[in-house]
Write a protein that holds these residues in place. Structure first.
Motif, PDB file in Angstrom:
ATOM      1  N   ASN A  64       0.857  -1.190   0.000  1.00 15.19           N
ATOM      2  CA  ASN A  64       0.000   0.000   0.000  1.00 15.19           C
ATOM      3  C   ASN A  64       0.895   1.242   0.000  1.00 15.19           C
ATOM      4  OD1 ASN A  64       0.527   0.797   2.931  1.00 15.19           O
ATOM      5  ND2 ASN A  64      -0.275  -1.280   3.175  1.00 15.19           N
ATOM      6  N   GLY A  65       0.291   2.397  -0.111  1.00 16.45           N
ATOM      7  CA  GLY A  65       1.063   3.635  -0.208  1.00 16.45           C
ATOM      8  C   GLY A  65       1.745   4.023   1.092  1.00 16.45           C
ATOM      9  N   LEU A  69       5.954   4.636   1.683  1.00 13.82           N
ATOM     10  CA  LEU A  69       6.650   5.743   2.360  1.00 13.82           C
ATOM     11  C   LEU A  69       7.546   5.218   3.476  1.00 13.82           C
ATOM     12  CD1 LEU A  69       3.658   8.269   2.660  1.00 13.82           C
ATOM     13  CD2 LEU A  69       5.749   8.652   1.317  1.00 13.82           C
ATOM     14  N   SER A  90      -2.275  17.038   4.985  1.00 14.70           N
ATOM     15  CA  SER A  90      -2.190  15.857   4.129  1.00 14.70           C
ATOM     16  C   SER A  90      -3.066  14.792   4.756  1.00 14.70           C
ATOM     17  CB  SER A  90      -0.748  15.340   4.028  1.00 14.70           C
ATOM     18  OG  SER A  90      -0.671  14.208   3.168  1.00 14.70           O
ATOM     19  N   TRP A  91      -3.147  13.641   4.076  1.00 13.30           N
ATOM     20  CA  TRP A  91      -3.704  12.445   4.699  1.00 13.30           C
ATOM     21  C   TRP A  91      -2.709  11.987   5.760  1.00 13.30           C
ATOM     22  CZ3 TRP A  91      -7.380   9.478   6.130  1.00 13.30           C
ATOM     23  CH2 TRP A  91      -7.179   8.118   6.386  1.00 13.30           C
ATOM     24  N   SER A  93      -1.198   9.380   6.690  1.00 12.87           N
ATOM     25  CA  SER A  93      -0.027   8.526   6.391  1.00 12.87           C
ATOM     26  C   SER A  93       1.273   9.314   6.339  1.00 12.87           C
ATOM     27  CB  SER A  93      -0.191   7.847   5.028  1.00 12.87           C
ATOM     28  OG  SER A  93      -1.314   7.033   4.993  1.00 12.87           O
ATOM     29  N   THR A  94       1.232  10.509   5.768  1.00 11.67           N
ATOM     30  CA  THR A  94       2.455  11.274   5.519  1.00 11.67           C
ATOM     31  C   THR A  94       3.253  11.546   6.798  1.00 11.67           C
ATOM     32  OG1 THR A  94       1.198  12.344   3.759  1.00 11.67           O
ATOM     33  CG2 THR A  94       3.339  13.285   4.265  1.00 11.67           C
ATOM     34  N   VAL A 136       3.962  16.572  -0.568  1.00 11.37           N
ATOM     35  CA  VAL A 136       2.751  15.854  -1.005  1.00 11.37           C
ATOM     36  C   VAL A 136       2.134  16.643  -2.160  1.00 11.37           C
ATOM     37  CG1 VAL A 136       0.460  15.028  -0.302  1.00 11.37           C
ATOM     38  CG2 VAL A 136       2.348  15.060   1.356  1.00 11.37           C
ATOM     39  N   ASP A 162       5.344  12.213  -2.030  1.00 10.53           N
ATOM     40  CA  ASP A 162       4.116  11.461  -1.752  1.00 10.53           C
ATOM     41  C   ASP A 162       3.159  11.730  -2.908  1.00 10.53           C
ATOM     42  OD1 ASP A 162       1.605  10.545  -0.955  1.00 10.53           O
ATOM     43  OD2 ASP A 162       1.895  11.080   1.148  1.00 10.53           O
ATOM     44  N   GLN A 165      -1.954  11.047  -4.460  1.00 19.68           N
ATOM     45  CA  GLN A 165      -3.149  11.699  -5.007  1.00 19.68           C
ATOM     46  C   GLN A 165      -2.899  12.274  -6.398  1.00 19.68           C
ATOM     47  OE1 GLN A 165      -4.773  14.483  -2.139  1.00 19.68           O
ATOM     48  NE2 GLN A 165      -4.884  12.923  -0.538  1.00 19.68           N
ATOM     49  N   SER A 186       0.154   5.306  -4.004  1.00 21.91           N
ATOM     50  CA  SER A 186      -0.873   4.418  -3.459  1.00 21.91           C
ATOM     51  C   SER A 186      -1.813   4.041  -4.593  1.00 21.91           C
ATOM     52  CB  SER A 186      -1.674   5.143  -2.376  1.00 21.91           C
ATOM     53  OG  SER A 186      -2.887   4.444  -2.125  1.00 21.91           O
ATOM     54  N   TYR A 188      -4.784   2.592  -3.705  1.00 24.02           N
ATOM     55  CA  TYR A 188      -6.058   2.430  -2.979  1.00 24.02           C
ATOM     56  C   TYR A 188      -7.182   2.613  -4.004  1.00 24.02           C
ATOM     57  CZ  TYR A 188      -9.644   3.665   0.479  1.00 24.02           C
ATOM     58  OH  TYR A 188     -10.792   3.722   1.239  1.00 24.02           O
ATOM     59  N   LYS A 191      -8.138   6.073  -5.630  1.00 19.99           N
ATOM     60  CA  LYS A 191      -7.143   6.995  -6.191  1.00 19.99           C
ATOM     61  C   LYS A 191      -7.295   7.071  -7.717  1.00 19.99           C
ATOM     62  CE  LYS A 191      -4.968   7.041  -2.089  1.00 19.99           C
ATOM     63  NZ  LYS A 191      -4.848   8.130  -1.143  1.00 19.99           N
ATOM     64  N   TYR A 313      -8.779  17.948   4.625  1.00 16.05           N
ATOM     65  CA  TYR A 313      -9.132  17.094   5.746  1.00 16.05           C
ATOM     66  C   TYR A 313      -9.658  18.004   6.843  1.00 16.05           C
ATOM     67  CZ  TYR A 313      -6.843  13.688   2.902  1.00 16.05           C
ATOM     68  OH  TYR A 313      -6.524  12.878   1.837  1.00 16.05           O
TER      69      TYR A 313
HETATM   70  C1  LIG Z   1      -3.947   7.572   0.175  1.00 18.30           C
HETATM   71  C2  LIG Z   1      -2.767   8.311   0.673  1.00 18.30           C
HETATM   72  C3  LIG Z   1      -1.665   7.671   1.263  1.00 18.30           C
HETATM   73  C4  LIG Z   1      -1.664   6.239   1.689  1.00 18.30           C
HETATM   74  O1  LIG Z   1      -1.975   5.293   0.797  1.00 18.30           O
HETATM   75  P1  LIG Z   1      -2.555   3.861   1.258  1.00 18.30           P
HETATM   76  O2  LIG Z   1      -2.385   3.048   0.028  1.00 18.30           O
HETATM   77  O3  LIG Z   1      -3.974   4.062   1.641  1.00 18.30           O
HETATM   78  O4  LIG Z   1      -1.721   3.368   2.375  1.00 18.30           O
HETATM   79  C5  LIG Z   1      -0.543   8.427   1.579  1.00 18.30           C
HETATM   80  N1  LIG Z   1      -0.512   9.739   1.351  1.00 18.30           N
HETATM   81  C6  LIG Z   1      -1.556  10.407   0.816  1.00 18.30           C
HETATM   82  C7  LIG Z   1      -1.442  11.882   0.579  1.00 18.30           C
HETATM   83  C8  LIG Z   1      -2.724   9.719   0.471  1.00 18.30           C
HETATM   84  O5  LIG Z   1      -3.759  10.389  -0.039  1.00 18.30           O
END
Ligand SMILES: *Cc1c(COP(=O)(O)O)cnc(C)c1O
Length: 370
Positions: A64-65, A69, A90-91, A93-94, A136, A162, A165, A186, A188, A191, A313
Protein backbone atom coordinates in the motif's frame (compact mmCIF):
# COMPACT_ATOMS: atom_id res chain seq x y z
CA UNK A 1 -30.99 13.63 -8.34
CA UNK A 2 -28.59 11.38 -6.37
CA UNK A 3 -24.92 11.99 -7.09
CA UNK A 4 -22.24 9.89 -5.36
CA UNK A 5 -18.84 11.31 -4.36
CA UNK A 6 -17.03 8.78 -6.54
CA UNK A 7 -18.07 5.94 -8.81
CA UNK A 8 -15.95 2.83 -9.31
CA UNK A 9 -18.72 0.65 -10.78
CA UNK A 10 -19.00 2.45 -14.10
CA UNK A 11 -15.28 2.15 -14.69
CA UNK A 12 -15.40 -1.58 -13.93
CA UNK A 13 -18.34 -2.14 -16.30
CA UNK A 14 -16.49 -0.35 -19.09
CA UNK A 15 -13.42 -2.61 -18.66
CA UNK A 16 -15.18 -5.77 -17.45
CA UNK A 17 -13.91 -8.28 -20.07
CA UNK A 18 -10.24 -7.27 -19.64
CA UNK A 19 -10.40 -7.08 -15.86
CA UNK A 20 -12.24 -10.37 -15.45
CA UNK A 21 -9.70 -12.05 -17.72
CA UNK A 22 -6.78 -10.54 -15.79
CA UNK A 23 -8.15 -11.91 -12.51
CA UNK A 24 -8.81 -15.31 -14.04
CA UNK A 25 -5.26 -15.51 -15.46
CA UNK A 26 -3.75 -14.89 -12.03
CA UNK A 27 -5.93 -17.56 -10.43
CA UNK A 28 -5.18 -20.12 -13.13
CA UNK A 29 -1.45 -19.51 -12.76
CA UNK A 30 -1.51 -19.44 -8.93
CA UNK A 31 0.36 -16.14 -9.11
CA UNK A 32 -1.24 -14.74 -5.98
CA UNK A 33 1.63 -13.33 -3.98
CA UNK A 34 3.94 -10.63 -5.26
CA UNK A 35 7.63 -11.48 -5.39
CA UNK A 36 10.45 -10.90 -7.83
CA UNK A 37 9.50 -13.94 -9.94
CA UNK A 38 5.76 -13.21 -10.30
CA UNK A 39 5.35 -12.09 -13.90
CA UNK A 40 2.16 -10.08 -13.25
CA UNK A 41 4.20 -8.05 -10.76
CA UNK A 42 7.13 -7.81 -13.20
CA UNK A 43 4.79 -6.64 -15.94
CA UNK A 44 3.13 -3.94 -13.86
CA UNK A 45 6.49 -2.70 -12.55
CA UNK A 46 7.73 -2.47 -16.11
CA UNK A 47 4.48 -0.88 -17.41
CA UNK A 48 4.51 1.79 -14.70
CA UNK A 49 8.25 2.53 -15.20
CA UNK A 50 7.58 3.05 -18.91
CA UNK A 51 4.61 5.27 -18.10
CA UNK A 52 6.78 7.41 -15.78
CA UNK A 53 9.65 7.34 -18.29
CA UNK A 54 12.14 6.40 -15.58
CA UNK A 55 15.86 6.83 -15.94
CA UNK A 56 18.24 5.07 -13.49
CA UNK A 57 15.24 4.42 -11.27
CA UNK A 58 12.79 1.56 -10.94
CA UNK A 59 9.29 0.79 -9.74
CA UNK A 60 8.98 -1.57 -6.76
CA UNK A 61 5.50 -2.75 -5.88
CA UNK A 62 4.39 -3.14 -2.26
CA UNK A 63 1.31 -3.59 -0.11
CA UNK A 64 0.00 0.00 0.00
CA UNK A 65 1.06 3.63 -0.21
CA UNK A 66 1.71 4.00 3.52
CA UNK A 67 4.16 1.07 3.42
CA UNK A 68 5.83 2.59 0.34
CA UNK A 69 6.65 5.74 2.36
CA UNK A 70 7.76 3.77 5.41
CA UNK A 71 9.98 1.40 3.41
CA UNK A 72 11.63 4.32 1.62
CA UNK A 73 12.41 6.06 4.92
CA UNK A 74 13.98 2.82 6.17
CA UNK A 75 15.87 2.28 2.91
CA UNK A 76 17.48 5.70 3.44
CA UNK A 77 18.35 4.78 7.06
CA UNK A 78 16.02 7.36 8.57
CA UNK A 79 15.04 6.47 12.12
CA UNK A 80 15.51 7.35 15.79
CA UNK A 81 16.77 10.89 16.49
CA UNK A 82 16.10 12.01 12.92
CA UNK A 83 13.61 14.67 11.83
CA UNK A 84 11.56 14.61 8.63
CA UNK A 85 9.79 17.68 7.26
CA UNK A 86 6.18 17.13 6.18
CA UNK A 87 3.36 19.48 5.17
CA UNK A 88 0.82 20.46 7.84
CA UNK A 89 -2.05 19.36 5.56
CA UNK A 90 -2.19 15.86 4.13
CA UNK A 91 -3.70 12.44 4.70
CA UNK A 92 -2.44 11.04 8.02
CA UNK A 93 -0.03 8.53 6.39
CA UNK A 94 2.46 11.27 5.52
CA UNK A 95 3.29 12.05 9.15
CA UNK A 96 2.39 8.64 10.58
CA UNK A 97 5.20 6.88 8.68
CA UNK A 98 7.81 9.23 10.12
CA UNK A 99 6.87 8.20 13.65
CA UNK A 100 6.59 4.52 12.63
CA UNK A 101 10.32 4.48 11.76
CA UNK A 102 11.12 6.21 15.05
CA UNK A 103 11.81 9.68 13.66
CA UNK A 104 9.96 12.94 14.39
CA UNK A 105 7.65 14.64 11.89
CA UNK A 106 8.32 18.38 11.67
CA UNK A 107 5.34 20.21 10.24
CA UNK A 108 5.57 23.10 7.77
CA UNK A 109 2.57 25.12 6.58
CA UNK A 110 1.28 24.82 3.01
CA UNK A 111 1.02 27.43 0.26
CA UNK A 112 -2.25 29.24 -0.23
CA UNK A 113 -4.15 28.17 -3.41
CA UNK A 114 -1.80 25.36 -4.54
CA UNK A 115 -1.79 23.31 -1.33
CA UNK A 116 1.84 22.05 -1.48
CA UNK A 117 4.35 22.46 1.35
CA UNK A 118 5.47 26.13 1.33
CA UNK A 119 9.12 26.23 0.20
CA UNK A 120 9.54 29.69 1.80
CA UNK A 121 8.88 28.13 5.21
CA UNK A 122 11.02 25.00 4.91
CA UNK A 123 14.45 26.36 5.83
CA UNK A 124 13.25 27.72 9.19
CA UNK A 125 12.25 24.14 10.10
CA UNK A 126 15.61 22.56 9.23
CA UNK A 127 17.85 21.54 12.19
CA UNK A 128 21.03 19.43 12.34
CA UNK A 129 18.71 16.41 12.82
CA UNK A 130 16.73 16.94 9.61
CA UNK A 131 17.25 14.08 7.15
CA UNK A 132 14.40 14.28 4.64
CA UNK A 133 11.41 16.17 3.24
CA UNK A 134 8.17 14.49 2.13
CA UNK A 135 6.34 16.88 -0.21
CA UNK A 136 2.75 15.85 -1.01
CA UNK A 137 1.09 16.60 -4.35
CA UNK A 138 -2.16 17.26 -2.52
CA UNK A 139 -5.47 16.77 -4.38
CA UNK A 140 -3.48 16.12 -7.61
CA UNK A 141 -1.73 19.52 -7.66
CA UNK A 142 2.09 19.25 -7.92
CA UNK A 143 4.15 20.75 -5.10
CA UNK A 144 6.86 23.28 -6.00
CA UNK A 145 9.52 20.67 -6.65
CA UNK A 146 12.23 22.99 -8.08
CA UNK A 147 12.46 25.06 -4.90
CA UNK A 148 12.13 21.99 -2.70
CA UNK A 149 14.98 20.19 -4.50
CA UNK A 150 17.16 23.29 -4.29
CA UNK A 151 16.71 23.50 -0.52
CA UNK A 152 17.27 19.75 -0.17
CA UNK A 153 20.51 19.92 -2.12
CA UNK A 154 21.78 22.83 -0.06
CA UNK A 155 21.12 20.96 3.21
CA UNK A 156 21.89 17.45 1.96
CA UNK A 157 18.35 16.10 2.52
CA UNK A 158 16.51 13.20 0.87
CA UNK A 159 13.26 14.12 -0.88
CA UNK A 160 10.53 11.48 -0.99
CA UNK A 161 7.52 12.57 -3.05
CA UNK A 162 4.12 11.46 -1.75
CA UNK A 163 2.31 10.89 -5.06
CA UNK A 164 -0.73 9.08 -3.64
CA UNK A 165 -3.15 11.70 -5.01
CA UNK A 166 -1.42 12.68 -8.23
CA UNK A 167 -0.79 9.76 -10.64
CA UNK A 168 0.06 11.28 -14.00
CA UNK A 169 0.32 14.93 -12.90
CA UNK A 170 3.06 16.92 -14.67
CA UNK A 171 5.50 19.44 -13.25
CA UNK A 172 7.53 21.34 -15.88
CA UNK A 173 7.14 18.56 -18.47
CA UNK A 174 8.11 15.80 -16.06
CA UNK A 175 5.80 13.35 -14.35
CA UNK A 176 5.52 13.71 -10.61
CA UNK A 177 7.22 10.75 -8.96
CA UNK A 178 10.39 11.32 -11.02
CA UNK A 179 11.44 14.65 -9.48
CA UNK A 180 12.62 13.73 -5.97
CA UNK A 181 15.17 11.12 -4.88
CA UNK A 182 12.33 8.65 -4.46
CA UNK A 183 8.53 8.55 -4.56
CA UNK A 184 5.59 6.64 -3.10
CA UNK A 185 2.33 5.86 -4.90
CA UNK A 186 -0.87 4.42 -3.46
CA UNK A 187 -3.27 2.35 -5.56
CA UNK A 188 -6.06 2.43 -2.98
CA UNK A 189 -9.28 1.84 -4.98
CA UNK A 190 -10.43 5.48 -4.95
CA UNK A 191 -7.14 6.99 -6.19
CA UNK A 192 -6.74 8.16 -9.80
CA UNK A 193 -5.12 4.78 -10.52
CA UNK A 194 -6.81 2.36 -8.14
CA UNK A 195 -6.56 -1.39 -7.54
CA UNK A 196 -9.36 -3.64 -6.25
CA UNK A 197 -7.95 -3.69 -2.74
CA UNK A 198 -4.87 -2.19 -1.09
CA UNK A 199 -1.75 -1.79 -3.22
CA UNK A 200 1.14 0.64 -3.62
CA UNK A 201 4.59 1.14 -5.11
CA UNK A 202 7.84 3.00 -4.71
CA UNK A 203 9.99 4.70 -7.30
CA UNK A 204 13.59 4.46 -6.24
CA UNK A 205 17.04 4.89 -7.76
CA UNK A 206 18.78 1.72 -8.92
CA UNK A 207 21.41 1.95 -6.19
CA UNK A 208 18.83 1.93 -3.36
CA UNK A 209 16.38 -0.44 -5.07
CA UNK A 210 17.67 -3.75 -3.74
CA UNK A 211 17.45 -2.54 -0.15
CA UNK A 212 13.88 -1.31 -0.66
CA UNK A 213 12.89 -4.60 -2.32
CA UNK A 214 14.35 -6.55 0.57
CA UNK A 215 12.58 -4.47 3.21
CA UNK A 216 9.26 -5.08 1.45
CA UNK A 217 9.81 -8.87 1.43
CA UNK A 218 11.30 -10.04 4.75
CA UNK A 219 14.80 -9.01 3.77
CA UNK A 220 14.89 -11.55 0.91
CA UNK A 221 15.57 -11.24 -2.79
CA UNK A 222 15.32 -15.01 -3.22
CA UNK A 223 13.79 -17.51 -0.84
CA UNK A 224 15.51 -17.83 2.58
CA UNK A 225 18.15 -15.22 1.77
CA UNK A 226 17.28 -12.90 4.71
CA UNK A 227 20.02 -10.29 4.84
CA UNK A 228 18.05 -7.80 6.92
CA UNK A 229 14.83 -7.60 8.91
CA UNK A 230 12.11 -6.19 6.69
CA UNK A 231 8.38 -6.72 6.67
CA UNK A 232 5.69 -8.39 4.61
CA UNK A 233 4.50 -5.75 2.19
CA UNK A 234 3.91 -7.31 -1.23
CA UNK A 235 1.42 -6.41 -3.93
CA UNK A 236 -1.01 -9.23 -4.77
CA UNK A 237 -0.72 -10.69 -8.27
CA UNK A 238 -4.41 -9.95 -8.84
CA UNK A 239 -3.87 -6.26 -8.06
CA UNK A 240 -0.86 -6.07 -10.41
CA UNK A 241 -2.83 -7.66 -13.27
CA UNK A 242 -5.77 -5.28 -12.72
CA UNK A 243 -3.46 -2.26 -12.49
CA UNK A 244 -1.77 -3.13 -15.81
CA UNK A 245 -5.21 -3.04 -17.47
CA UNK A 246 -6.27 0.19 -15.74
CA UNK A 247 -2.95 1.97 -16.38
CA UNK A 248 -3.70 2.06 -20.12
CA UNK A 249 -6.74 4.25 -19.31
CA UNK A 250 -5.11 6.57 -16.77
CA UNK A 251 -4.30 9.39 -19.21
CA UNK A 252 -7.77 9.55 -20.75
CA UNK A 253 -9.42 9.30 -17.33
CA UNK A 254 -7.26 12.13 -15.97
CA UNK A 255 -8.24 14.22 -18.99
CA UNK A 256 -11.90 13.59 -18.21
CA UNK A 257 -11.33 14.68 -14.61
CA UNK A 258 -9.72 17.86 -15.94
CA UNK A 259 -12.78 18.48 -18.15
CA UNK A 260 -15.09 18.01 -15.17
CA UNK A 261 -12.95 20.46 -13.17
CA UNK A 262 -13.02 22.99 -15.98
CA UNK A 263 -16.83 22.89 -16.12
CA UNK A 264 -17.15 23.19 -12.34
CA UNK A 265 -14.75 26.14 -12.25
CA UNK A 266 -16.58 27.97 -15.03
CA UNK A 267 -19.93 27.58 -13.28
CA UNK A 268 -18.62 28.35 -9.77
CA UNK A 269 -16.34 31.27 -10.58
CA UNK A 270 -16.85 34.13 -8.05
CA UNK A 271 -19.30 32.02 -6.02
CA UNK A 272 -16.77 29.97 -4.07
CA UNK A 273 -12.97 29.77 -4.19
CA UNK A 274 -12.23 27.31 -7.02
CA UNK A 275 -8.94 25.39 -7.43
CA UNK A 276 -6.06 27.00 -9.31
CA UNK A 277 -3.59 25.31 -11.62
CA UNK A 278 -0.01 26.53 -11.41
CA UNK A 279 1.70 27.67 -14.63
CA UNK A 280 3.86 24.85 -15.96
CA UNK A 281 1.99 22.19 -13.95
CA UNK A 282 -0.96 19.97 -14.64
CA UNK A 283 -3.48 19.16 -11.92
CA UNK A 284 -5.09 15.70 -12.10
CA UNK A 285 -7.97 16.47 -9.71
CA UNK A 286 -7.96 13.45 -7.46
CA UNK A 287 -10.03 15.90 -5.43
CA UNK A 288 -11.89 18.96 -6.68
CA UNK A 289 -11.56 21.22 -3.64
CA UNK A 290 -13.56 24.41 -3.23
CA UNK A 291 -13.26 26.76 -0.28
CA UNK A 292 -16.06 28.73 1.36
CA UNK A 293 -16.73 30.12 4.83
CA UNK A 294 -20.15 28.51 4.63
CA UNK A 295 -18.60 25.05 4.24
CA UNK A 296 -20.58 23.11 6.86
CA UNK A 297 -23.90 24.69 5.87
CA UNK A 298 -23.15 24.03 2.20
CA UNK A 299 -22.26 20.40 2.88
CA UNK A 300 -25.55 19.76 4.67
CA UNK A 301 -27.71 21.47 2.03
CA UNK A 302 -25.96 19.52 -0.73
CA UNK A 303 -26.60 16.33 1.21
CA UNK A 304 -30.30 17.16 1.35
CA UNK A 305 -30.19 17.70 -2.42
CA UNK A 306 -28.75 14.19 -2.88
CA UNK A 307 -25.16 15.30 -3.50
CA UNK A 308 -22.36 13.51 -1.62
CA UNK A 309 -19.28 15.58 -0.70
CA UNK A 310 -16.16 15.09 1.42
CA UNK A 311 -13.73 17.11 3.55
CA UNK A 312 -10.00 16.63 2.95
CA UNK A 313 -9.13 17.09 5.75
CA UNK A 314 -11.16 18.43 8.67
CA UNK A 315 -8.16 18.70 11.02
CA UNK A 316 -4.63 19.76 9.99
CA UNK A 317 -2.02 17.11 10.86
CA UNK A 318 -0.33 18.96 13.77
CA UNK A 319 -3.68 19.10 15.62
CA UNK A 320 -4.46 15.39 15.45
CA UNK A 321 -4.36 13.54 18.77
CA UNK A 322 -0.93 11.86 18.39
CA UNK A 323 0.68 15.33 18.22
CA UNK A 324 -1.28 17.26 20.88
CA UNK A 325 1.57 16.77 23.38
CA UNK A 326 3.75 18.92 21.14
CA UNK A 327 1.60 21.94 21.94
CA UNK A 328 1.20 23.49 18.50
CA UNK A 329 -0.87 26.68 18.28
CA UNK A 330 -3.55 27.37 15.68
CA UNK A 331 -1.59 30.29 14.24
CA UNK A 332 1.53 28.15 13.70
CA UNK A 333 -0.12 26.79 10.53
CA UNK A 334 -2.60 29.46 9.34
CA UNK A 335 -3.04 28.23 5.75
CA UNK A 336 -3.50 24.57 6.67
CA UNK A 337 -6.02 25.63 9.31
CA UNK A 338 -7.92 27.83 6.91
CA UNK A 339 -8.17 24.89 4.51
CA UNK A 340 -9.34 22.54 7.29
CA UNK A 341 -12.15 24.98 8.11
CA UNK A 342 -13.26 25.95 4.60
CA UNK A 343 -12.51 23.06 2.20
CA UNK A 344 -15.25 21.01 0.58
CA UNK A 345 -14.58 18.24 -1.96
CA UNK A 346 -17.21 18.00 -4.68
CA UNK A 347 -18.13 14.78 -6.51
CA UNK A 348 -15.23 14.03 -8.87
CA UNK A 349 -14.96 11.09 -11.27
CA UNK A 350 -14.49 10.84 -15.04
CA UNK A 351 -18.07 9.71 -15.75
CA UNK A 352 -19.69 12.74 -14.06
CA UNK A 353 -22.07 14.20 -16.67
CA UNK A 354 -22.46 17.88 -17.50
CA UNK A 355 -26.09 17.61 -16.40
CA UNK A 356 -24.94 16.44 -12.97
CA UNK A 357 -22.24 19.11 -12.75
CA UNK A 358 -24.80 21.81 -13.63
CA UNK A 359 -27.18 20.52 -10.98
CA UNK A 360 -24.41 20.57 -8.34
CA UNK A 361 -23.33 24.09 -9.35
CA UNK A 362 -26.93 25.36 -9.23
CA UNK A 363 -27.40 23.95 -5.72
CA UNK A 364 -24.15 25.61 -4.59
CA UNK A 365 -25.14 28.97 -6.10
CA UNK A 366 -28.54 28.89 -4.42
CA UNK A 367 -27.03 28.04 -1.03
CA UNK A 368 -24.24 30.61 -1.12
CA UNK A 369 -26.57 33.40 -2.25
CA UNK A 370 -29.13 32.57 0.42
C1 LIG B 1 -3.95 7.57 0.17
C2 LIG B 1 -2.77 8.31 0.67
C3 LIG B 1 -1.66 7.67 1.26
C4 LIG B 1 -1.66 6.24 1.69
O1 LIG B 1 -1.97 5.29 0.80
P1 LIG B 1 -2.56 3.86 1.26
O2 LIG B 1 -2.38 3.05 0.03
O3 LIG B 1 -3.97 4.06 1.64
O4 LIG B 1 -1.72 3.37 2.38
C5 LIG B 1 -0.54 8.43 1.58
N1 LIG B 1 -0.51 9.74 1.35
C6 LIG B 1 -1.56 10.41 0.82
C7 LIG B 1 -1.44 11.88 0.58
C8 LIG B 1 -2.72 9.72 0.47
O5 LIG B 1 -3.76 10.39 -0.04
Amino acid sequence: MNIPFGNLTEEYLSLKPQIDKAIQDVIEQNAFVGNTSNHFIQKFESDFSTYLNLNNKQVITCGNGTDALEILLRAYNIGADDEVIVPAMSWFSTSEVVSIVGATPVFVDIEDHFYGIDPKKIEAAITPKTKAIIPVHLYGSPAQMDSIMEIAEKHNLIVIEDCAQAHGAMYKNKKIGTLGHAAAFSFYPGKNLGAYGDAGCMVVSNDTAEKARRIANHGQMTKHDHTLEGKNSRMDGIQAAILSVKLTHLESRNQKRQKVAETYSKLLDHIVHTPMVRDGSSHVFHIYAIQTEKRDFLQSTLKQAGIATGIHYPVALPFLKPYTHRGFRQDDFPIANKLANSELSLPMFPELSSKEITYIAECIKKTINE
